[in-house]
Design a protein around this motif. Structure first.
Motif, PDB file in Angstrom:
ATOM      1  N   LEU A  79      -1.662  27.922  63.760  1.00 41.80           N
ATOM      2  CA  LEU A  79      -1.063  29.193  64.172  1.00 41.80           C
ATOM      3  C   LEU A  79      -2.077  30.309  63.970  1.00 41.80           C
ATOM      4  O   LEU A  79      -2.711  30.404  62.917  1.00 41.80           O
ATOM      5  CB  LEU A  79       0.185  29.469  63.330  1.00 41.80           C
ATOM      6  CG  LEU A  79       0.720  30.912  63.314  1.00 41.80           C
ATOM      7  CD1 LEU A  79       1.303  31.274  64.674  1.00 41.80           C
ATOM      8  CD2 LEU A  79       1.763  31.087  62.199  1.00 41.80           C
TER       9      LEU A  79
ATOM     10  N   ASN B 241       4.270  28.191  59.656  1.00 38.45           N
ATOM     11  CA  ASN B 241       3.865  27.459  60.847  1.00 38.45           C
ATOM     12  C   ASN B 241       4.479  26.076  60.747  1.00 38.45           C
ATOM     13  O   ASN B 241       3.931  25.191  60.079  1.00 38.45           O
ATOM     14  CB  ASN B 241       2.337  27.372  60.923  1.00 38.45           C
ATOM     15  CG  ASN B 241       1.867  26.494  62.069  1.00 38.45           C
ATOM     16  OD1 ASN B 241       2.644  26.130  62.949  1.00 38.45           O
ATOM     17  ND2 ASN B 241       0.587  26.152  62.069  1.00 38.45           N
TER      18      ASN B 241
ATOM     19  N   THR C   2       6.373  32.288  69.913  1.00 39.78           N
ATOM     20  CA  THR C   2       5.149  31.608  70.323  1.00 39.78           C
ATOM     21  C   THR C   2       4.204  32.623  70.991  1.00 39.78           C
ATOM     22  O   THR C   2       4.440  33.828  70.920  1.00 39.78           O
ATOM     23  CB  THR C   2       5.467  30.437  71.263  1.00 39.78           C
ATOM     24  OG1 THR C   2       6.192  30.937  72.397  1.00 39.78           O
ATOM     25  CG2 THR C   2       6.327  29.382  70.568  1.00 39.78           C
ATOM     26  N   ARG C   3       3.184  32.125  71.668  1.00 40.73           N
ATOM     27  CA  ARG C   3       2.091  32.956  72.186  1.00 40.73           C
ATOM     28  C   ARG C   3       2.582  34.186  72.956  1.00 40.73           C
ATOM     29  O   ARG C   3       3.390  34.074  73.879  1.00 40.73           O
ATOM     30  CB  ARG C   3       1.192  32.116  73.089  1.00 40.73           C
ATOM     31  CG  ARG C   3       0.003  32.884  73.693  1.00 40.73           C
ATOM     32  CD  ARG C   3      -0.977  31.920  74.342  1.00 40.73           C
ATOM     33  NE  ARG C   3      -2.008  32.563  75.146  1.00 40.73           N
ATOM     34  CZ  ARG C   3      -3.117  33.125  74.672  1.00 40.73           C
ATOM     35  NH1 ARG C   3      -3.321  33.165  73.374  1.00 40.73           N
ATOM     36  NH2 ARG C   3      -4.014  33.657  75.489  1.00 40.73           N
TER      37      ARG C   3
ATOM     38  N   GLU D  97       3.178  28.390  66.673  1.00 41.63           N
ATOM     39  CA  GLU D  97       4.565  28.733  66.382  1.00 41.63           C
ATOM     40  C   GLU D  97       4.653  29.505  65.070  1.00 41.63           C
ATOM     41  O   GLU D  97       4.130  29.064  64.054  1.00 41.63           O
ATOM     42  CB  GLU D  97       5.420  27.464  66.277  1.00 41.63           C
ATOM     43  CG  GLU D  97       5.477  26.640  67.548  1.00 41.63           C
ATOM     44  CD  GLU D  97       6.330  25.399  67.397  1.00 41.63           C
ATOM     45  OE1 GLU D  97       7.063  25.293  66.377  1.00 41.63           O
ATOM     46  OE2 GLU D  97       6.261  24.524  68.275  1.00 41.63           O
ATOM     47  N   LEU D  98       5.322  30.648  65.110  1.00 39.08           N
ATOM     48  CA  LEU D  98       5.534  31.482  63.929  1.00 39.08           C
ATOM     49  C   LEU D  98       7.030  31.558  63.655  1.00 39.08           C
ATOM     50  O   LEU D  98       7.794  32.068  64.472  1.00 39.08           O
ATOM     51  CB  LEU D  98       4.961  32.880  64.156  1.00 39.08           C
ATOM     52  CG  LEU D  98       5.233  33.928  63.061  1.00 39.08           C
ATOM     53  CD1 LEU D  98       4.626  33.495  61.729  1.00 39.08           C
ATOM     54  CD2 LEU D  98       4.697  35.289  63.478  1.00 39.08           C
TER      55      LEU D  98
ATOM     56  N   SER E 134       4.545  41.297  63.786  1.00 32.06           N
ATOM     57  CA  SER E 134       3.748  40.078  63.869  1.00 32.06           C
ATOM     58  C   SER E 134       3.585  39.702  65.334  1.00 32.06           C
ATOM     59  O   SER E 134       4.586  39.480  66.034  1.00 32.06           O
ATOM     60  CB  SER E 134       4.419  38.936  63.100  1.00 32.06           C
ATOM     61  OG  SER E 134       4.529  39.244  61.718  1.00 32.06           O
ATOM     62  N   TYR E 135       2.330  39.629  65.786  1.00 34.63           N
ATOM     63  CA  TYR E 135       2.012  39.304  67.178  1.00 34.63           C
ATOM     64  C   TYR E 135       1.412  37.906  67.219  1.00 34.63           C
ATOM     65  O   TYR E 135       0.343  37.652  66.662  1.00 34.63           O
ATOM     66  CB  TYR E 135       1.035  40.330  67.745  1.00 34.63           C
ATOM     67  CG  TYR E 135       0.663  40.094  69.191  1.00 34.63           C
ATOM     68  CD1 TYR E 135       1.521  40.479  70.224  1.00 34.63           C
ATOM     69  CD2 TYR E 135      -0.542  39.500  69.535  1.00 34.63           C
ATOM     70  CE1 TYR E 135       1.177  40.264  71.554  1.00 34.63           C
ATOM     71  CE2 TYR E 135      -0.893  39.291  70.854  1.00 34.63           C
ATOM     72  CZ  TYR E 135      -0.026  39.671  71.861  1.00 34.63           C
ATOM     73  OH  TYR E 135      -0.371  39.460  73.175  1.00 34.63           O
ATOM     74  N   ASP E 136       2.109  36.978  67.878  1.00 34.41           N
ATOM     75  CA  ASP E 136       1.688  35.583  67.932  1.00 34.41           C
ATOM     76  C   ASP E 136       0.587  35.420  68.983  1.00 34.41           C
ATOM     77  O   ASP E 136       0.793  35.717  70.159  1.00 34.41           O
ATOM     78  CB  ASP E 136       2.890  34.698  68.266  1.00 34.41           C
ATOM     79  CG  ASP E 136       2.613  33.221  68.079  1.00 34.41           C
ATOM     80  OD1 ASP E 136       1.579  32.732  68.576  1.00 34.41           O
ATOM     81  OD2 ASP E 136       3.437  32.532  67.455  1.00 34.41           O
TER      82      ASP E 136
ATOM     83  N   PHE F 296      -1.958  34.491  64.252  1.00 35.95           N
ATOM     84  CA  PHE F 296      -1.158  35.681  64.547  1.00 35.95           C
ATOM     85  C   PHE F 296      -1.760  36.907  63.884  1.00 35.95           C
ATOM     86  O   PHE F 296      -2.512  36.815  62.911  1.00 35.95           O
ATOM     87  CB  PHE F 296       0.310  35.479  64.140  1.00 35.95           C
ATOM     88  CG  PHE F 296       0.609  35.576  62.668  1.00 35.95           C
ATOM     89  CD1 PHE F 296       1.249  36.698  62.154  1.00 35.95           C
ATOM     90  CD2 PHE F 296       0.314  34.541  61.794  1.00 35.95           C
ATOM     91  CE1 PHE F 296       1.560  36.795  60.801  1.00 35.95           C
ATOM     92  CE2 PHE F 296       0.621  34.616  60.443  1.00 35.95           C
ATOM     93  CZ  PHE F 296       1.246  35.755  59.946  1.00 35.95           C
TER      94      PHE F 296
ATOM     95  N   GLU G  42       7.219  33.373  56.197  1.00 37.58           N
ATOM     96  CA  GLU G  42       6.597  33.144  57.499  1.00 37.58           C
ATOM     97  C   GLU G  42       5.891  31.792  57.436  1.00 37.58           C
ATOM     98  O   GLU G  42       5.004  31.591  56.600  1.00 37.58           O
ATOM     99  CB  GLU G  42       5.580  34.242  57.831  1.00 37.58           C
ATOM    100  CG  GLU G  42       6.207  35.608  58.036  1.00 37.58           C
ATOM    101  CD  GLU G  42       5.162  36.722  58.029  1.00 37.58           C
ATOM    102  OE1 GLU G  42       4.394  36.790  57.057  1.00 37.58           O
ATOM    103  OE2 GLU G  42       5.135  37.499  58.990  1.00 37.58           O
TER     104      GLU G  42
ATOM    105  N   THR H 237      11.873  31.650  65.653  1.00 37.42           N
ATOM    106  CA  THR H 237      10.509  31.231  65.939  1.00 37.42           C
ATOM    107  C   THR H 237      10.026  31.891  67.224  1.00 37.42           C
ATOM    108  O   THR H 237      10.755  31.943  68.213  1.00 37.42           O
ATOM    109  CB  THR H 237      10.424  29.704  66.097  1.00 37.42           C
ATOM    110  OG1 THR H 237      10.846  29.089  64.879  1.00 37.42           O
ATOM    111  CG2 THR H 237       8.999  29.265  66.410  1.00 37.42           C
TER     112      THR H 237
END
Length: 232
Positions: free
Chosen positions: A111, A105, A86-87, A72-73, A66-68, A113, A103, A84
């Motif tokens: 969010l 937010n 972030t970017r 917030e993920l 998972s690529y943010d 992602f 998963e 958690t």
């Protein structure tokens, strides 16, 4: 060989709190000619409303990254992890013999992602989780090598001969990415506009690349992800 995939022609879903673009067949979007690209099975570009998310659900026999992009993920799982990112940061889970996870937010903003599924070298592996808080500046006008196979040198290692790179290329800058004989790559134009070997990509477009080096020029500052792998 280069093949552009326009975001407007991808599968999509809108269930209110979740809006998704599907680069490959997923959920109710099924295209028999677009199941996967080599060992790359899923790229979902998801927008998740604040205080919403995916409840506890099972996975097995898949490498999940998972690529943010923004927001917030928060990940939780049956192995006891709860973290958690972030970017520009990454969560990784090898589902292996089976794991339950969620998963969400939990932030105040939407969010976005990229959910990436890669087939493992074999089934029945031991489940595993990790995350990595990359510095944003490390991808400025430079390919940041985030994910590799077990014998690679990236900080995140998966059970497959594949690599994932991120890049933020300033407007007007150019950079080359090699895709060697026997290799292929999938590129996501996450943000901005770029020209790749004379083909223009806008935000959320994709591109299949097979055994061909690419020259990327940023028409606008461009945020890009590349998944490179053995040719299938």
């Amino acid at each position: 060989m280069l093949k552009k995939i326009e975001s407007s022609k991808m599968g999509s879903s809108d269930i209110g709190w979740l809006k998704s673009k599907f680069h490959f067949s997923f959920a109710d979007y099924f295209n028999p000619d677009n199941i996967q690209f080599g060992v790359l099975r899923v790229i979902n570009d998801d927008l998740v409303e604040a205080k919403k998310g995916f409840g506890v659900h099972p996975h097995r026999d898949m490498e999940i990254i998972s690529y943010d992009v923004n927001g917030e993920l928060t990940h939780g799982d049956s192995m006891g992890n709860n973290n958690t990112v972030t970017r520009g940061q990454v969560q990784y889970m090898s589902a292996g013999t089976g794991v339950l996870h969620s998963e969400y937010n939990l932030g105040e903003d939407t969010l976005r992602f990229l959910q990436i599924w890669i087939l493992p070298v074999k089934n029945g592996l031991e489940p595993n989780y990790g995350d990595y808080r990359f510095n944003w500046e490390d991808r400025k006008n430079n390919f940041l090598h985030m994910v590799s196979g077990l014998n690679g040198n990236a900080p995140i290692k998966i059970n497959q001969n594949a690599n994932i790179f991120s890049l933020e290329l300033d407007q007007g800058n150019e950079i080359t990415f090699p895709v060697k004989e026997g290799r292929q790559a999938y590129l996501v134009q996450i943000e901005g506009t770029s020209v790749i070997n004379d083909i223009e990509l806008s935000d959320r477009d994709g591109m299949e690349i097979v055994e061909e080096d690419i020259q990327i020029k940023a028409v606008e500052t461009s945020h890009i992800l590349i998944i490179e792998m053995k040719k299938e």
